[in-house]
Design a protein around this motif. Sequence first.
Motif: not given
Length: 111
Positions: A92-93, A95-99, A107-111
């Motif tokens: 999902g989104m 955001t805590n994990a993404l940050n 680095k983020q790839e895709g959505i």
Amino acid sequence: KLTDEEAEKERIKIGHKQKDSVWYTITDLEGNIIGETGLLRMWPTWNCTDLSIIIPDPKMQHRGYGTEAIRLMLNLAFDHYEMNRVAIGVVGMNTNALNFYRKIGFKQEGI
């Protein structure tokens, strides 16, 4: 009867015995299991793998355990298994994990 910690150790020991993965527990400074991390779907031919980490208790997050675990797993992936690429998926989104992963250098790839 097994304690929760003993049951978790047994689950990890039995459930993570696959040729294309390695799993480790994450412990706090007192040796209590607080999570797990692993390299899975290792493709030696392509020199790539996926990394998984979970520290489910919010009280144990943001204390450096995840950062240290991922640092150790990346060293293992690149130095021991000679991987060229390590990927990590985010559900999902989150955001805590993404940050967190960006802070570590992913680095983020895709959505």
